[in-house]
Enzyme design. Structure first.
Site, short mmCIF file in Angstrom:
data_model
loop_
_atom_site.label_atom_id
_atom_site.label_comp_id
_atom_site.label_asym_id
_atom_site.label_seq_id
_atom_site.Cartn_x
_atom_site.Cartn_y
_atom_site.Cartn_z
CB THR A 177 -0.86 -0.02 1.27
OG1 THR A 177 -1.83 -1.05 1.12
CG2 THR A 177 -1.56 1.29 1.54
NE ARG A 205 -9.87 -6.07 3.54
CZ ARG A 205 -8.78 -5.30 3.56
NH1 ARG A 205 -8.40 -4.67 2.48
NH2 ARG A 205 -8.09 -5.15 4.66
N1 ASP Z 1 -4.09 -1.37 4.80
C1 ASP Z 1 -4.28 -2.03 3.54
C2 ASP Z 1 -5.61 -2.75 3.56
O1 ASP Z 1 -5.93 -3.37 4.55
C3 ASP Z 1 -3.22 -3.04 3.23
C4 ASP Z 1 -1.80 -2.59 3.38
O2 ASP Z 1 -1.52 -1.59 4.01
O3 ASP Z 1 -0.91 -3.28 2.84
O4 ASP Z 1 -6.28 -2.77 2.56
#
Ligand code: ASP
Length: 310
Positions: A177, A205
């Site tokens: 992310t 989701r």
């Molecule tokens: N926070 C992001 C999510 O849950 C994933 C990530 O930070 O890698 O979609």
């Protein structure tokens, strides 16, 4: 005299070990982080807004297949890409977010468009795509988002019937992310976060990244924050806003607030991940409770840093 300005970026937190990284791969990650940081910094130095800087830096990371956002987004259970993003500015507390959107090259720019031209804050799915089309966003074909490693991750997750965070301990190859926070020369802060979410995710989701207050937040009175990690915990912990609240209501410094939230409150509910933050004085904090976080910071004071491991 120019007022101080700063920018910090991240490309995801997780199980990142030096032993799993070749020198070439590490150099590739660092090159993209450097490019994103430099683009954001340059625009700040030219006198543009923190909002411009975070959008630019996040777009640069979205355009790289190395990170789980934009081009490098992970596969959903159905073999598609559903991207989430949000952006917020600290002066007027304006924000924009999109979730479950397919085919958009730079989801962060769509989130900004939602903030600037719609009467809403958060658009999802086909409605968000209709809005994108009305606002002249072009869509990319599935080929643009195809990445062999992401495909393999999805196949494994399908076989095991698991839903995987990109930074899950099982998946040591890619994390990602992305996010940016900045303070501009006018004392305004902004935050931007963008993600492809979890590999093999289903049921529409949505994680914390597009949720203002959870994965992203900005307030000129306190700070700007962008998070990465197991989204479900960041939503339950209202993490980004919690950092801001500790500063606003308890008088914590930026560093104290970030540490308390990431190393104590988040861990207590089982959440792994990290965040980046900047305050109106240009202080920055890059805090994580995982083995590593792709990250970088650059300030008008001359301070500059790019890091991956703990
Ligand atoms: N926070 C992001 C999510 O849950 C994933 C990530 O930070 O890698 O979609």
């Amino acid at each position: 005299m120019k007022k101080p300005f700063s920018i910090a970026i991240h490309g995801g937190a997780g199980t990142i070990h030096k032993s799993h990284m070749s020198a070439k791969k590490e150099a590739a990650y660092k090159a993209v982080l450097t490019l994103a940081l430099q683009q954001g910094y340059n625009t700040l130095s030219e006198g543009n807004s923190a909002l411009d800087a975070v959008e630019l830096a996040v777009s640069a990371l979205e355009n790289s297949p190395l990170f789980n956002a934009g081009k490098g987004s992970v596969f959903t259970h159905d073999g598609t890409h559903e991207m989430d993003a949000s952006i917020m500015e600290g002066k007027g507390l304006k924000g924009g977010a999109i979730a479950g959107v397919n085919g958009i090259k730079n989801p962060i720019s769509l989130a900004r468009k939602v903030m600037e031209v719609s009467e809403h804050v958060f658009l999802a799915g086909t409605g968000a795509l209709d809005f994108a089309k009305e606002n002249q966003f072009t869509t990319e074909s599935d080929d643009y988002f195809y990445d062999e490693l992401r495909y393999q991750q999805w196949q494994e997750a399908l076989e095991n019937d698991t839903v995987q965070l990109d930074h899950s301990p099982l998946k040591e190859n890619k994390f990602g992310t992305v996010g940016a926070v900045a303070l501009d020369q006018y004392g305004n802060v902004a935050a931007a976060t963008s993600t492809g979410g979890m590999t093999n995710k289903k049921y529409g989701r949505i994680g914390d990244s597009p949720i203002l207050g959870s994965g992203n937040y900005a307030n000129n009175n306190t700070c700007a924050v962008s998070c990465t990690g197991s989204g479900e915990f960041f939503i339950r912990g209202v993490v980004a806003y919690d950092v801001s609240c500790l500063i606003e209501y308890k008088g914590y410094t930026l560093a104290e607030a970030c540490k308390e939230v990431v190393q104590n409150r988040l861990l207590k509910i089982g959440g792994d991940g990290g965040l980046i933050a900047v305050d109106p004085n240009g202080n920055t904090c890059l805090e994580f409770n995982t083995d590593g976080m792709y990250r970088g910071v650059k300030k008008s004071t001359g301070e500059e840093f790019i890091g991956i491991y703990k």
